[in-house]
Design an enzyme around this catalytic site. Structure first.
Site, short mmCIF file in Angstrom:
data_model
loop_
_atom_site.label_atom_id
_atom_site.label_comp_id
_atom_site.label_asym_id
_atom_site.label_seq_id
_atom_site.Cartn_x
_atom_site.Cartn_y
_atom_site.Cartn_z
N ARG A 74 1.00 -1.03 0.12
CA ARG A 74 0.12 0.19 0.05
C ARG A 74 0.93 1.14 0.06
NH1 ARG A 74 -0.83 4.79 1.72
NH2 ARG A 74 -0.41 3.54 4.30
N ASP A 75 1.73 1.40 1.16
CA ASP A 75 2.10 2.89 1.03
C ASP A 75 3.57 2.55 0.24
OD1 ASP A 75 2.50 5.40 2.06
OD2 ASP A 75 3.85 4.81 4.01
N HIS A 89 3.99 4.07 12.70
CA HIS A 89 4.19 3.94 11.23
C HIS A 89 5.08 4.90 10.71
CE1 HIS A 89 2.89 4.00 7.13
NE2 HIS A 89 3.11 4.73 6.75
N HIS A 114 8.82 6.91 8.89
CA HIS A 114 9.50 7.01 7.35
C HIS A 114 11.26 7.21 7.68
CE1 HIS A 114 5.57 6.68 4.15
NE2 HIS A 114 5.95 6.44 5.12
N CYS A 161 8.75 10.30 0.21
CA CYS A 161 8.14 10.60 0.68
C CYS A 161 8.17 11.85 -0.03
CB CYS A 161 9.48 11.69 1.69
SG CYS A 161 8.75 13.22 2.66
N ASN A 183 9.67 3.84 3.82
CA ASN A 183 9.38 3.55 5.15
C ASN A 183 10.46 2.79 5.49
OD1 ASN A 183 6.49 3.35 5.70
ND2 ASN A 183 6.45 3.69 3.04
#
Lengths: 313, 313
Positions: free
Chosen positions: B21-22, B214, B216, B247, B256
């Protein structure tokens, strides 16, 4: 104020840039003396004040460090602290005849690694620490003597390392007169809880001896381990520009913990470094030109410093 | 035992793989459904049990997530937990008609970001949480509702974020019935002390609500921040294979926090993950073939796991 407390004030964090030494340890192509001088000039202008710049070893075996004396003089001109590695008596005798601010020597955390890597026992390595301390004390320049305990968190030969062994060696080095004791995760296997634990054990035994930590980011734990070391009271941390310096046991692996990211970590934890990250980013260009085959690591130089928040300590 | 405590047992660490997903949020080239299915199969065989696999958004705006329903069924077949993002009522209605195990929605930590990013107020976003909870409670499948608080450690628009605001939003989300509250360092500016502080504040206010983090790795702090979150009691951590996902505010930046390195961190801190890292490394090959322009990050896959020490929890 002693040379030690001037060099490593107990109330602030000092980041040691070891890129010019550990970052060049294994490379076959390395910067010219002119480029190294520019590296030192630019990092010094960015606010970096502590550099490990080479080894006192025969130029025939380590040509990348043949210019160690010239770089010591460059550091002296720039009024920044220079450190250089010595691995034998000859090197120690040579070092005290220069203006080097710090002599770094190494004792392995395991007898197996000591024999395999340096072809001497741990006891002999500690005896060399004592002789180096004597030379340093008799030298006009009074260099700091810094002993790194290699393989302190795991050994490429012996495997697991007993923290009691690390404490025992640290005590022996302190008794031999070392001013700074370094704990080195030479093969990059440590985890943060382990780093905190070993640091606390050494501190419990040695009180307020100056401790340093030398980390490799081989398994991505570099910054987390530096954080744990800071939390446990370490105030001297090694790093290298762009994370230069690989792992002799893992070709292609990431190298030393990234100096630029260490600056961000310290600032976010409330330790002012006085280092200008933007200026530091541009030093990479010199190194990239001189060592085009090296991989560069680090999050900060890719993303830049955050504009919207006050990340400074 | 409730679905929540089955999915996120409070006594163990769960790593959520958000690469599907991300990791695909911003790419223009993404894996085929067949390749994503293979990704899920192989990671599941490596021991990964929690996947965020897409968004319920129109395929016209986010074609990379058009296959979200198929991937939910793949997860169901594999008997692993699936999570998917919903950002509006339509998505929530669609989601509860599938076998998805978890619905993820987002509330911004700042009003400025909420308006700019989602074109709604924080209050409206929290009302959507409530409606999503109602839908989930009335669904046969009883999906977990997970609310991520974006920009919880610093905002790309508003700058500094007051931890009190994060606590206030977390409380509102919990009152709206969210099962899991996530704290997201969306732009990768957090430092580890800050992460620990915010987590502790939220835990103080909300007792034993299930918290997730979560992170990064934009500024290289990902693993250190995960470590701080674990130390403060978080047991659910997002990561993505190879650190996929950049990002939006820093082109070229790291993404991530790297899933593989998270596994090593957890094991070294005494939290067994049950994940086979060697098997995980080979999943990279699928992703690299399908997304040849993506950069892959992480120390572990370069160096391999240490052979000489027992790094497992």
């Amino acid at each position: 104020m002693s040379r030690l407390s001037e060099t490593y004030p107990p109330d602030r964090v000092v980041l040691r840039e070891v890129g010019l030494r550990d970052g060049l340890q294994m490379v076959d192509r390395y910067p010219s003396t002119t480029a190294k001088t520019e590296w030192l000039h630019q990092e010094s202008a960015a606010g970096v004040g502590h550099f490990e710049i080479g080894s006192f070893l025969p130029a025939s075996s380590m040509p990348q460090f043949a210019d160690v004396r010239q770089l010591i003089d460059v550091c002296d001109d720039l009024n920044v602290h220079s450190a250089a590695l010595v691995l034998n008596d000859r090197g120690a005798v040579d070092a005290v005849q220069t203006l080097v601010g710090e002599i770094v020597t190494v004792v392995s955390a395991t007898e197996e690694h000591s024999q395999a890597n340096a072809r001497r026992s741990q006891k002999e390595a500690i005896a060399l620490v004592g002789r180096t301390v004597d030379l340093a004390r008799n030298a006009e320049t009074q260099p700091v003597v810094h002993v790194g305990i290699s393989m302190a968190f795991g050994c490429s030969i012996a495997g697991e390392v007993d923290p009691d062994d690390v404490v025992r060696i640290a005590v022996a080095c302190a008794e031999a007169g070392a001013n700074v004791i370094g704990l080195a995760d030479t093969v990059g296997v440590a985890g943060p809880d382990q780093v905190g634990d070993v640091v606390r054990r050494v501190k419990n035994e040695l009180g307020n001896v100056t401790l340093s930590i030398h980390l490799h980011d081989t398994r991505g734990m570099g910054i987390a381990n530096a954080c744990a070391a800071l939390d446990a009271g370490v105030r001297v941390i090694d790093g290298s520009l762009a994370g230069l310096g690989g792992c002799p046991f893992a070709p292609g692996a990431t190298g030393n913990v990234v100096f630029e990211d260490l600056v961000y970590l310290c600032e976010r934890k409330g330790f002012a470094t006085g280092i200008d990250l933007e200026k530091l980013f541009s030093v990479r260009e010199i190194v990239a030109t001189e060592m085009p085959n090296e991989q560069f690591f680090g999050g900060l130089p890719r993303a830049g410093t955050p504009r919207q928040i006050n990340w400074r300590a």
